[in-house]
Design a protein around this motif. Structure first.
Motif, PDB file in Angstrom:
ATOM      1  N   GLY A  81      52.611  32.032  29.847  1.00 29.14           N
ATOM      2  CA  GLY A  81      52.698  33.471  29.644  1.00 29.14           C
ATOM      3  C   GLY A  81      53.707  34.119  30.580  1.00 29.14           C
ATOM      4  N   GLU A  82      54.034  35.366  30.278  1.00 31.03           N
ATOM      5  CA  GLU A  82      55.016  36.101  31.064  1.00 31.03           C
ATOM      6  C   GLU A  82      54.392  37.275  31.808  1.00 31.03           C
ATOM      7  OE1 GLU A  82      58.137  37.244  28.430  1.00 31.03           O
ATOM      8  OE2 GLU A  82      58.831  35.172  28.095  1.00 31.03           O
ATOM      9  N   GLY A  83      53.063  37.336  31.849  1.00 33.08           N
ATOM     10  CA  GLY A  83      52.386  38.447  32.509  1.00 33.08           C
ATOM     11  C   GLY A  83      52.169  38.199  33.987  1.00 33.08           C
ATOM     12  N   PRO A  84      51.300  39.007  34.610  1.00 28.80           N
ATOM     13  CA  PRO A  84      51.004  38.864  36.033  1.00 28.80           C
ATOM     14  C   PRO A  84      50.461  37.480  36.370  1.00 28.80           C
ATOM     15  CG  PRO A  84      50.153  40.940  35.183  1.00 28.80           C
ATOM     16  CD  PRO A  84      50.605  40.148  34.005  1.00 28.80           C
ATOM     17  N   THR A  85      50.630  37.084  37.624  1.00 29.51           N
ATOM     18  CA  THR A  85      50.248  35.751  38.097  1.00 29.51           C
ATOM     19  C   THR A  85      48.963  35.814  38.923  1.00 29.51           C
ATOM     20  OG1 THR A  85      52.580  35.135  38.186  1.00 29.51           O
ATOM     21  CG2 THR A  85      51.049  33.755  39.425  1.00 29.51           C
ATOM     22  N   VAL A  86      48.132  34.799  38.785  1.00 31.48           N
ATOM     23  CA  VAL A  86      46.948  34.663  39.631  1.00 31.48           C
ATOM     24  C   VAL A  86      47.383  34.078  40.968  1.00 31.48           C
ATOM     25  CG1 VAL A  86      44.679  33.620  39.902  1.00 31.48           C
ATOM     26  CG2 VAL A  86      45.463  34.300  37.622  1.00 31.48           C
ATOM     27  N   THR A  87      47.466  34.911  41.974  1.00 32.13           N
ATOM     28  CA  THR A  87      47.870  34.458  43.312  1.00 32.13           C
ATOM     29  C   THR A  87      46.727  34.489  44.305  1.00 32.13           C
ATOM     30  OG1 THR A  87      48.572  36.683  43.964  1.00 32.13           O
ATOM     31  CG2 THR A  87      50.228  35.251  42.956  1.00 32.13           C
ATOM     32  N   SER A  88      45.575  35.001  43.893  1.00 30.87           N
ATOM     33  CA  SER A  88      44.438  35.140  44.798  1.00 30.87           C
ATOM     34  C   SER A  88      43.145  35.009  44.020  1.00 30.87           C
ATOM     35  CB  SER A  88      44.483  36.509  45.493  1.00 30.87           C
ATOM     36  OG  SER A  88      43.247  36.819  46.103  1.00 30.87           O
TER      37      SER A  88
ATOM     38  N   GLN B 230      41.410  38.182  42.491  1.00 36.09           N
ATOM     39  CA  GLN B 230      41.852  38.861  41.283  1.00 36.09           C
ATOM     40  C   GLN B 230      40.865  38.691  40.141  1.00 36.09           C
ATOM     41  OE1 GLN B 230      46.079  37.183  42.022  1.00 36.09           O
ATOM     42  NE2 GLN B 230      46.324  38.645  40.346  1.00 36.09           N
ATOM     43  N   ASP B 231      40.700  39.760  39.376  1.00 37.59           N
ATOM     44  CA  ASP B 231      39.895  39.714  38.162  1.00 37.59           C
ATOM     45  C   ASP B 231      40.708  39.112  37.029  1.00 37.59           C
ATOM     46  OD1 ASP B 231      37.450  40.976  39.025  1.00 37.59           O
ATOM     47  OD2 ASP B 231      38.549  42.854  39.110  1.00 37.59           O
ATOM     48  N   VAL B 232      40.033  38.354  36.168  1.00 33.97           N
ATOM     49  CA  VAL B 232      40.672  37.750  35.011  1.00 33.97           C
ATOM     50  C   VAL B 232      39.754  37.860  33.806  1.00 33.97           C
ATOM     51  CG1 VAL B 232      42.081  36.123  36.331  1.00 33.97           C
ATOM     52  CG2 VAL B 232      39.781  35.456  35.632  1.00 33.97           C
ATOM     53  N   VAL B 233      40.350  37.756  32.632  1.00 32.63           N
ATOM     54  CA  VAL B 233      39.618  37.695  31.371  1.00 32.63           C
ATOM     55  C   VAL B 233      40.253  36.595  30.537  1.00 32.63           C
ATOM     56  CG1 VAL B 233      38.931  38.921  29.277  1.00 32.63           C
ATOM     57  CG2 VAL B 233      39.118  40.167  31.431  1.00 32.63           C
ATOM     58  N   PHE B 234      39.440  35.735  29.945  1.00 29.21           N
ATOM     59  CA  PHE B 234      39.997  34.672  29.112  1.00 29.21           C
ATOM     60  C   PHE B 234      39.019  34.242  28.038  1.00 29.21           C
ATOM     61  CE2 PHE B 234      38.351  32.838  33.108  1.00 29.21           C
ATOM     62  CZ  PHE B 234      37.394  31.936  32.652  1.00 29.21           C
TER      63      PHE B 234
ATOM     64  N   LEU C  86      44.308  32.565  28.727  1.00 31.87           N
ATOM     65  CA  LEU C  86      44.260  33.570  29.793  1.00 31.87           C
ATOM     66  C   LEU C  86      44.818  34.893  29.288  1.00 31.87           C
ATOM     67  CD1 LEU C  86      43.595  34.267  32.708  1.00 31.87           C
ATOM     68  CD2 LEU C  86      45.786  33.251  33.395  1.00 31.87           C
ATOM     69  N   GLN C  87      43.929  35.820  28.986  1.00 33.66           N
ATOM     70  CA  GLN C  87      44.332  37.046  28.303  1.00 33.66           C
ATOM     71  C   GLN C  87      44.691  38.187  29.243  1.00 33.66           C
ATOM     72  OE1 GLN C  87      40.936  37.641  25.743  1.00 33.66           O
ATOM     73  NE2 GLN C  87      41.843  36.374  24.125  1.00 33.66           N
ATOM     74  N   ARG C  88      43.974  38.316  30.363  1.00 34.18           N
ATOM     75  CA  ARG C  88      44.257  39.408  31.291  1.00 34.18           C
ATOM     76  C   ARG C  88      44.194  38.898  32.721  1.00 34.18           C
ATOM     77  NH1 ARG C  88      43.718  44.722  30.064  1.00 34.18           N
ATOM     78  NH2 ARG C  88      44.881  44.901  32.011  1.00 34.18           N
ATOM     79  N   VAL C  89      45.157  39.333  33.527  1.00 31.89           N
ATOM     80  CA  VAL C  89      45.156  39.088  34.966  1.00 31.89           C
ATOM     81  C   VAL C  89      45.366  40.433  35.658  1.00 31.89           C
ATOM     82  CG1 VAL C  89      46.305  37.972  36.915  1.00 31.89           C
ATOM     83  CG2 VAL C  89      46.064  36.741  34.740  1.00 31.89           C
ATOM     84  N   TYR C  90      44.377  40.850  36.422  1.00 34.27           N
ATOM     85  CA  TYR C  90      44.464  42.110  37.146  1.00 34.27           C
ATOM     86  C   TYR C  90      44.995  41.869  38.563  1.00 34.27           C
ATOM     87  CZ  TYR C  90      41.406  44.105  33.527  1.00 34.27           C
ATOM     88  OH  TYR C  90      40.870  44.521  32.340  1.00 34.27           O
ATOM     89  N   LEU C  91      45.551  42.913  39.152  1.00 36.57           N
ATOM     90  CA  LEU C  91      45.946  42.834  40.551  1.00 36.57           C
ATOM     91  C   LEU C  91      44.715  42.674  41.434  1.00 36.57           C
ATOM     92  CD1 LEU C  91      48.556  45.745  40.701  1.00 36.57           C
ATOM     93  CD2 LEU C  91      49.030  43.285  40.531  1.00 36.57           C
TER      94      LEU C  91
ATOM     95  N   VAL D 218      40.438  56.155  49.389  1.00 36.83           N
ATOM     96  CA  VAL D 218      41.623  55.333  49.210  1.00 36.83           C
ATOM     97  C   VAL D 218      41.369  54.493  47.976  1.00 36.83           C
ATOM     98  CG1 VAL D 218      43.050  53.481  50.143  1.00 36.83           C
ATOM     99  CG2 VAL D 218      42.230  55.300  51.643  1.00 36.83           C
ATOM    100  N   ILE D 219      42.272  54.588  46.990  1.00 37.38           N
ATOM    101  CA  ILE D 219      42.059  53.982  45.676  1.00 37.38           C
ATOM    102  C   ILE D 219      43.223  53.058  45.348  1.00 37.38           C
ATOM    103  CG2 ILE D 219      41.551  54.425  43.250  1.00 37.38           C
ATOM    104  CD1 ILE D 219      41.104  57.431  44.140  1.00 37.38           C
ATOM    105  N   ASP D 220      42.931  51.803  45.066  1.00 39.13           N
ATOM    106  CA  ASP D 220      43.926  50.853  44.572  1.00 39.13           C
ATOM    107  C   ASP D 220      43.774  50.743  43.058  1.00 39.13           C
ATOM    108  OD1 ASP D 220      44.365  50.445  47.263  1.00 39.13           O
ATOM    109  OD2 ASP D 220      44.445  48.263  47.108  1.00 39.13           O
ATOM    110  N   ILE D 221      44.864  50.970  42.320  1.00 40.83           N
ATOM    111  CA  ILE D 221      44.820  50.915  40.861  1.00 40.83           C
ATOM    112  C   ILE D 221      45.238  49.510  40.425  1.00 40.83           C
ATOM    113  CG2 ILE D 221      45.658  51.931  38.724  1.00 40.83           C
ATOM    114  CD1 ILE D 221      46.321  54.474  40.298  1.00 40.83           C
ATOM    115  N   LEU D 222      44.290  48.746  39.894  1.00 35.80           N
ATOM    116  CA  LEU D 222      44.478  47.329  39.610  1.00 35.80           C
ATOM    117  C   LEU D 222      44.906  47.046  38.182  1.00 35.80           C
ATOM    118  CD1 LEU D 222      41.270  46.016  41.425  1.00 35.80           C
ATOM    119  CD2 LEU D 222      43.536  46.460  42.406  1.00 35.80           C
ATOM    120  N   GLY D 223      44.577  47.927  37.262  1.00 37.33           N
ATOM    121  CA  GLY D 223      44.912  47.687  35.863  1.00 37.33           C
ATOM    122  C   GLY D 223      44.164  48.622  34.956  1.00 37.33           C
ATOM    123  N   LEU D 224      44.445  48.536  33.663  1.00 40.64           N
ATOM    124  CA  LEU D 224      43.753  49.317  32.650  1.00 40.64           C
ATOM    125  C   LEU D 224      42.958  48.382  31.764  1.00 40.64           C
ATOM    126  CD1 LEU D 224      46.594  51.803  31.618  1.00 40.64           C
ATOM    127  CD2 LEU D 224      44.802  52.132  33.337  1.00 40.64           C
TER     128      LEU D 224
END
Length: 310
Positions: A69-76, A79-83, A160-165, A299-305
């Motif tokens: 895929g060409e989306g975000p990478t799982v580096t940690s 991170q939340d994921v959906v698959f 692997l459908q979604r990778v959040y920050l 303090v809010i971190d925006i991880l994804g929609l």
């Protein structure tokens, strides 16, 4: 703030609860090397079908990307994921599970399904991954819930459908308004908030601390965030997703007006500092750990929609 419920069963056909936490994997850069294992040649994936040309056994977990895929990478592992996942017995070839998953951090999978965590490490959103999971990389409870016999390997196919920050990754921004709280960040992104010895502002103040380059928060989709909230006068944390270890999916029409206003129009990857006066928070009534008439600091971190539930 509204919270998403704890995950009780992420794989739809498995009753095994995923709990606990494991350390995050290192660094923001990732080198994803394909496994050099002949056992993977025994596995054929066609759509939702997995076929084995012979029994599959792996002493160590091995995997390869069928599609990258060409989306975000799982580096940690934070991170939340959906698959979507298909699991088959390496011994019999029988399909044991075909299911989608809920949003969950990789760390929760690692507790009982370490092989899944290995397959996801450095994977990119949109990838289709096939792997042979070694018996030692499945907790006994997980193997039993799948119907595997002792010593059986399992074949996993992950779409692997979604990778959040895991945390805000935007560019640092300069803010020069005096009398505002300051923020210090731990290496994993957990914020500490230092409230100044000054009067709280009587209007909503929003500062962008990090500017992300992702999608815009419009309110049409739930926004997934990490946040920490403190009261200005007491300088005490009253709510924090960082402390629970679980991100939150929030609809802008279900949070206090100041929180919604701070998020609307911001971008994924951004970190926001919001000072919310009582009339845009919980007012003279307060709520829970928030006292009456409290000014709130978030303090809010925006991880994804998130996708809109149908």
């Amino acid at each position: 703030m509204r919270r998403i419920p704890a995950i009780a069963a992420v794989i739809g056909l498995s009753t095994l609860a995923l709990v606990g936490c494991t350390p995050a994997s290192s660094g923001a850069s990732c080198d994803r090397a394909a496994s050099d294992a002949s056992v993977l040649d025994l596995i054929t994936v066609s759509g939702d079908t997995v076929e084995l040309s012979a029994p599959v056994h792996a002493d160590d977990t091995v995997f390869q990307d069928i599609t990258v895929g060409e989306g975000p990478t799982v580096t940690s592992q934070a991170q939340d994921v959906v698959f979507d996942i298909t699991i088959a017995s390496g011994t019999t070839g029988e399909t044991l599970v075909q299911s989608g998953t809920q949003v969950a951090p990789v760390s929760q999978w690692a507790e009982f399904y370490d092989g899944i965590a290995q397959m996801l490490d450095c994977a990119t959103e949109g990838s289709l991954i096939v792997g042979a999971i070694a018996p030692d990389d499945l907790a006994p409870e997980a193997a039993q819930s799948l119907g595997l016999q002792e010593g059986d390997s399992a074949v996993f196919v992950i779409d692997l459908q979604r990778v959040y920050l895991g945390k805000a990754d935007g560019a640092d921004q300069y803010n020069d308004r005096r009398g505002m709280p300051s923020v210090v960040l731990a290496p994993d992104g957990t914020p500490g908030i230092i409230v100044p010895d000054a009067e709280a502002p009587d209007e909503l103040v929003v500062q962008v601390l990090k500017k992300g380059d992702g999608e815009v928060v419009t309110g049409d989709q739930p926004v997934r965030v990490h946040y920490t909230g403190v009261t200005w006068d007491e300088r005490e944390v009253f709510d924090s997703t960082w402390e629970t270890g679980t991100s939150a999916a929030l609809s802008l029409d279900q949070v206090v007006p100041g929180f919604a206003a701070a998020l609307e129009g911001q971008t994924v990857g951004s970190q926001i500092l919001a000072v919310i006066p009582p009339d845009q928070a919980y007012g003279d009534a307060g709520q829970g750990a928030v006292p009456p008439g409290a000014t709130l600091v978030f303090v809010i971190d925006i991880l994804g929609l998130d996708e809109v539930a149908e």
